[in-house]
Design an enzyme around this catalytic site. Structure first.
Site, PDB file in Angstrom:
ATOM      1  N   ASP A 181       0.787  -1.288  -0.015  1.00 51.47           N
ATOM      2  CA  ASP A 181      -0.081   0.052   0.036  1.00 51.47           C
ATOM      3  C   ASP A 181       0.940   1.251  -0.047  1.00 51.47           C
ATOM      4  OD1 ASP A 181      -3.268   0.520   0.640  1.00 51.47           O
ATOM      5  OD2 ASP A 181      -1.865   2.007   1.045  1.00 51.47           O
ATOM      6  N   ASN A 221       4.304   2.728  -4.268  1.00 47.74           N
ATOM      7  CA  ASN A 221       3.484   2.872  -5.122  1.00 47.74           C
ATOM      8  C   ASN A 221       3.080   1.435  -5.850  1.00 47.74           C
ATOM      9  OD1 ASN A 221       1.951   3.563  -7.574  1.00 47.74           O
ATOM     10  ND2 ASN A 221       3.029   5.434  -7.593  1.00 47.74           N
ATOM     11  N   ALA A 222       1.973   1.061  -5.817  1.00 47.98           N
ATOM     12  CA  ALA A 222       1.773  -0.325  -6.670  1.00 47.98           C
ATOM     13  C   ALA A 222       2.213  -0.450  -7.983  1.00 47.98           C
ATOM     14  CB  ALA A 222       0.251  -0.681  -6.474  1.00 47.98           C
ATOM     15  N   CYS A 224     -13.729  -0.098  -8.018  1.00 45.38           N
ATOM     16  CA  CYS A 224     -14.735   0.260  -7.306  1.00 45.38           C
ATOM     17  C   CYS A 224     -15.551   1.504  -8.019  1.00 45.38           C
ATOM     18  CB  CYS A 224     -14.493   0.434  -5.845  1.00 45.38           C
ATOM     19  SG  CYS A 224     -12.744   1.656  -5.675  1.00 45.38           S
ATOM     20  N   ASP A 277      -6.889  -4.132  -5.896  1.00 42.86           N
ATOM     21  CA  ASP A 277      -8.183  -3.657  -5.266  1.00 42.86           C
ATOM     22  C   ASP A 277      -7.773  -2.010  -5.076  1.00 42.86           C
ATOM     23  OD1 ASP A 277     -10.564  -3.302  -4.190  1.00 42.86           O
ATOM     24  OD2 ASP A 277     -10.205  -3.747  -2.361  1.00 42.86           O
TER      25      ASP A 277
HETATM   26  N1  SAH Z   1      -8.085  -4.060  -0.452  1.00 39.46           N
HETATM   27  C1  SAH Z   1      -8.636  -3.209   0.612  1.00 39.46           C
HETATM   28  C2  SAH Z   1      -9.416  -1.953   0.282  1.00 39.46           C
HETATM   29  C3  SAH Z   1      -8.336  -1.185  -0.624  1.00 39.46           C
HETATM   30  S1  SAH Z   1      -8.739   0.553  -0.677  1.00 39.46           S
HETATM   31  C4  SAH Z   1      -9.715  -3.961   1.372  1.00 39.46           C
HETATM   32  O1  SAH Z   1      -9.913  -5.220   0.908  1.00 39.46           O
HETATM   33  O2  SAH Z   1     -10.208  -3.846   2.563  1.00 39.46           O
HETATM   34  C5  SAH Z   1      -7.374   1.170  -1.645  1.00 39.46           C
HETATM   35  C6  SAH Z   1      -6.105   1.178  -1.195  1.00 39.46           C
HETATM   36  O3  SAH Z   1      -4.926   1.616  -2.187  1.00 39.46           O
HETATM   37  C7  SAH Z   1      -5.850   2.672  -0.140  1.00 39.46           C
HETATM   38  O4  SAH Z   1      -5.391   1.724   1.294  1.00 39.46           O
HETATM   39  C8  SAH Z   1      -5.012   3.480  -0.651  1.00 39.46           C
HETATM   40  O5  SAH Z   1      -3.970   3.834   0.427  1.00 39.46           O
HETATM   41  C9  SAH Z   1      -4.298   2.508  -1.733  1.00 39.46           C
HETATM   42  N2  SAH Z   1      -3.695   3.138  -2.896  1.00 39.46           N
HETATM   43  C10 SAH Z   1      -3.997   4.239  -3.429  1.00 39.46           C
HETATM   44  N3  SAH Z   1      -2.962   4.570  -4.381  1.00 39.46           N
HETATM   45  C11 SAH Z   1      -2.111   3.423  -4.331  1.00 39.46           C
HETATM   46  C12 SAH Z   1      -0.742   3.362  -5.072  1.00 39.46           C
HETATM   47  N4  SAH Z   1      -0.690   3.973  -6.267  1.00 39.46           N
HETATM   48  N5  SAH Z   1      -0.262   2.308  -4.522  1.00 39.46           N
HETATM   49  C13 SAH Z   1      -0.572   1.563  -3.535  1.00 39.46           C
HETATM   50  N6  SAH Z   1      -1.574   1.773  -2.944  1.00 39.46           N
HETATM   51  C14 SAH Z   1      -2.393   2.598  -3.184  1.00 39.46           C
END
Ligand code: SAH
Length: 394
Positions: free
Chosen positions: A249, A276-277, A337, A297
């Site tokens: 995350d 950053n993913a 989403c 997600d």
């Molecule tokens: N999978 C989680 C919900 C994810 S919500 C569940 O099942 O409960 C989306 C998440 O993506 C958030 O925690 C946010 O901090 C993260 N996020 C947003 N942009 C991102 C990026 N570029 N790289 C990694 N994480 C990111």
């Protein structure tokens, strides 16, 4: 008989409303008879003056009327309380004894426009995003307390989206103590919910069933959970016998929560990566890393129709990045989403990543948000979470 202000809907727009859409946009209004104050009840009629329904008006919002009823009824506290009772009763069909986190009210889909109520263990968090519903908040909260007997109920009315409705931002306690965080059970696992700094109402309840579904695929497998937030997919995988789990995350606060959750469930072996993913997926590929199962997600990449093209590129990139890490037989659970990524466009986008990689895939499952976020027919906005499960065949 209702004798308040009348909103005349532009010819041709009555059909979508009768199909179940509860929203009348500003540009769908031909004329307003009378002088409603924002938040007031109005009667909506079609171009021939026939009743469409009763709704609440807010001229400060592009969603100017939100319909409450398609019949001529008295909208009073008893009527609102009955809507709350129906919403809670619907949840009773699917509620599980190993899960005490549940969305009790999901806005328009429960006939209570702009009202969200989430139960996290002993606490109920209510958010109101529609001006006309603000005046019913005590009725709604009172009914929820009577039905659910929570330890506390708070109004988390601090979402900036409220400014679009001309509503003030505040947080207040309706019942019981004002807690900072609370423990919740989901599929037998314990999650800490941050009631103050958390994202949305504090925990993504819409993924409960998908979290559980993942458990079918992970025994003795290596699992990557990208965009993990509080560790939902990662923890479910680890507790279902995954050989190794890596969770990514970009938010340090989210990872703190995820780490605490891992500890609370005796799963200290999950590897958490703050990154950053997009970059991380690329780096993993460059290092020759492999995973048997990958979960994506991300937050909504498209928050408006205009942002759709950019969002398609974003979804394609991460899906391509994840597929590159999966061997033949590997499984991808990929999500959007964003309401602005409809099911078919999302599927096409993900499959185009497989095509670019010259890989065949099997569509294992097409899933959605969990039961407690019901989908209202005629209101596509209520179907926002799409969940596509693919197996890489070669
Ligand atoms: N999978 C989680 C919900 C994810 S919500 C569940 O099942 O409960 C989306 C998440 O993506 C958030 O925690 C946010 O901090 C993260 N996020 C947003 N942009 C991102 C990026 N570029 N790289 C990694 N994480 C990111």
């Amino acid at each position: 008989m209702f004798d308040g202000p009348v909103v005349h809907v532009v010819e041709g727009r009555q059909r979508k409303l009768l199909d179940g859409s509860p929203w009348i946009y500003r540009n769908e209004i031909q004329a307003i008879e009378g002088e409603p104050i924002d938040g007031d009840l109005v009667r909506a009629v079609d171009y021939r003056g026939r009743l469409i329904g009763l709704g609440i008006i807010n001229t400060a919002s592009v969603i100017t009327v939100r319909l409450l009823s398609y019949r001529e009824v008295a909208i009073d506290a008893a009527w609102i309380a009955e809507r709350v009772r129906r919403a809670v009763a619907y949840r009773a069909i699917f509620r599980r004894s190993d899960t005490d986190g549940v969305r009790l009210v999901f806005g328009e889909a429960d006939g209570l426009p702009g009202v969200v109520a989430d139960r996290f263990g002993p606490v109920i968090v209510v958010q109101i995003h529609a001006r006309g519903m603000e005046r019913w908040k005590e009725t709604i909260a009172g009914e929820l307390v009577a039905l659910e007997r929570p330890e506390s109920l708070v109004f988390a009315n601090d979402d900036p989206i409220r400014s679009r409705e001309g509503l003030p931002l505040y947080r207040s306690v309706f019942h019981g103590p004002d807690l900072d965080s609370v423990l919740m059970r989901e599929n037998g696992l314990t999650f800490q919910v941050d009631l103050r700094q958390g994202q949305k109402t504090g925990h993504f309840l819409d993924q409960k069933a998908n979290h559980r579904f993942l458990q079918k695929f992970v025994r003795d497998k290596t699992v990557l959970d990208a965009f993990t937030y509080s560790g939902g997919f990662a923890l479910h995988a680890a507790s279902a016998g995954a050989a190794a789990v890596e969770a990514v995350d970009i938010s340090a606060a989210a990872l703190d929560l995820a780490r605490e959750n891992a500890c609370a469930n005796g799963r200290e072996d999950i590897r958490f990566v703050e990154a950053n993913a997009f970059d991380h997926l690329r780096n993993l590929h460059a290092q020759g890393a492999r995973f048997d199962v990958a979960v994506l997600d991300p937050p909504a990449f498209a928050s408006s129709h205009k942002a759709q093209a950019g969002a398609v590129r974003g979804y394609k990139e991460i899906n391509l990045g994840a597929m590159r890490l999966l061997p033949p037989g590997g499984l991808l659970a990929t999500h959007t989403c964003s309401y602005h990524m409809p099911e078919d466009l999302f599927t096409q986008t993900v499959l185009s990543a497989a095509r670019d990689l010259r890989r065949r895939v099997r569509i294992v499952a097409v899933r959605r948000q969990d039961y407690d976020h019901p989908v209202l027919a005629g209101h596509p906005e209520s179907l926002y979470l799409k969940s596509l499960w693919l197996q890489m065949l070669d």
